[in-house]
Design a protein around this motif. Sequence first.
Motif, mmCIF file in Angstrom:
data_model
loop_
_atom_site.group_PDB
_atom_site.id
_atom_site.type_symbol
_atom_site.label_atom_id
_atom_site.label_comp_id
_atom_site.label_asym_id
_atom_site.label_seq_id
_atom_site.Cartn_x
_atom_site.Cartn_y
_atom_site.Cartn_z
ATOM 1 N N PHE A 137 0.831 -1.200 0.000
ATOM 2 C CA PHE A 137 0.000 0.000 0.000
ATOM 3 C C PHE A 137 0.866 1.250 0.000
ATOM 4 N N GLY A 138 0.268 2.345 -0.464
ATOM 5 C CA GLY A 138 0.921 3.649 -0.500
ATOM 6 C C GLY A 138 -0.067 4.681 -1.000
ATOM 7 N N GLN A 159 1.204 -0.802 -6.659
ATOM 8 C CA GLN A 159 0.567 -1.600 -7.703
ATOM 9 C C GLN A 159 1.604 -2.332 -8.550
ATOM 10 N N GLU A 160 2.699 -1.644 -8.863
ATOM 11 C CA GLU A 160 3.740 -2.294 -9.668
ATOM 12 C C GLU A 160 4.380 -3.438 -8.909
ATOM 13 N N LEU A 161 4.647 -3.238 -7.620
ATOM 14 C CA LEU A 161 5.260 -4.301 -6.831
ATOM 15 C C LEU A 161 4.350 -5.524 -6.771
ATOM 16 N N ALA A 162 3.061 -5.299 -6.568
ATOM 17 C CA ALA A 162 2.121 -6.428 -6.565
ATOM 18 C C ALA A 162 2.126 -7.139 -7.909
ATOM 19 N N THR A 163 2.159 -6.380 -8.990
ATOM 20 C CA THR A 163 2.166 -6.968 -10.329
ATOM 21 C C THR A 163 3.421 -7.791 -10.564
ATOM 22 N N LEU A 164 4.560 -7.323 -10.070
ATOM 23 C CA LEU A 164 5.803 -8.076 -10.228
ATOM 24 C C LEU A 164 5.664 -9.473 -9.633
ATOM 25 N N PHE A 165 5.097 -9.555 -8.429
ATOM 26 C CA PHE A 165 4.956 -10.859 -7.789
ATOM 27 C C PHE A 165 3.892 -11.725 -8.467
ATOM 28 N N LEU A 166 2.879 -11.095 -9.002
ATOM 29 C CA LEU A 166 1.784 -11.863 -9.613
ATOM 30 C C LEU A 166 2.115 -12.387 -11.002
ATOM 31 N N ALA A 193 -2.450 -5.010 -4.058
ATOM 32 C CA ALA A 193 -2.278 -3.595 -3.754
ATOM 33 C C ALA A 193 -3.579 -3.080 -3.140
ATOM 34 N N LEU A 194 -3.528 -2.600 -1.923
ATOM 35 C CA LEU A 194 -4.748 -2.265 -1.177
ATOM 36 C C LEU A 194 -5.444 -1.009 -1.685
ATOM 37 N N SER A 195 -4.786 -0.259 -2.557
ATOM 38 C CA SER A 195 -5.445 0.923 -3.122
ATOM 39 C C SER A 195 -6.254 0.594 -4.376
ATOM 40 N N GLY A 241 4.622 -1.179 3.047
ATOM 41 C CA GLY A 241 4.131 0.185 2.840
ATOM 42 C C GLY A 241 5.209 1.055 2.223
ATOM 43 N N ILE A 242 4.829 1.831 1.209
ATOM 44 C CA ILE A 242 5.770 2.690 0.493
ATOM 45 C C ILE A 242 5.351 4.144 0.679
#
Length: 230
Positions: free
Chosen positions: A73-74, A83-90, A103-105, A140-141
């Motif tokens: 989140f951020g 969002q990008e970090l979540a996408t990298l893992f997915l 990504a919680l947002s 958190g970022i």
Amino acid sequence: MTATDLVALYPFLYASDGELDVLLDAAVRSTVAKTAEITELRAELARRQGARLELCARQLAERFAAGGRLLVFGNGGSSTDAQELATLFLHPDGEHPALPAFALSNDIAVMTALSNDVGFDVAFSRQIAAFGRSADIAVGISTSGNSANLLLAFEEAARRGLMTVGIAGYDGGRMAQLAELEHLFVVPSASVHRVQEAQTTLYHALWELTVAAFAGRHPVPEPFDPRGSD
């Protein structure tokens, strides 16, 4: 916007040949200086925080191996980094497995409902309270490290046993005083632009190290071949 404003914003559009040469030279020198600055900042991060990044990545891999999920989140620009970090893992690429990350947002209905009915400070902590499990990871970022909704989210995550990771800039802000953070990575720069550029490098490195550690535990299976083998 007046003509004077336009000239101030876009001087190269209104410059004479001689002035244009001066502007282009200044742009080149500025670009070279900024490139050198971010290159040195990234090298400094590697020197200062490389070992901690590797440790954090191994712990993230352990959490994923135990069935954990990444909740990241951020705010503002940091929300797009989340969002990008979540996408990298997915996103599996043939070498790395897809790992669960959220990504919680992303859920605008939830974000606006919480912000309107309760308050923006709980926009992430309420989601962690609803979805978080003890095996999960909260990342958190923040550029400043002072975002109230991130601080509350980390406190809620720690109460529920989640692993907590903060990524901040400047001197770490209020994140640096937060006892609930297990890992804090601070980009020591007074420039918001250099902070955000270096944070992007940092979380990409964290992703690469994590999936490499996870793959060491769980090798990526061969892709399914519908033709079978003879």
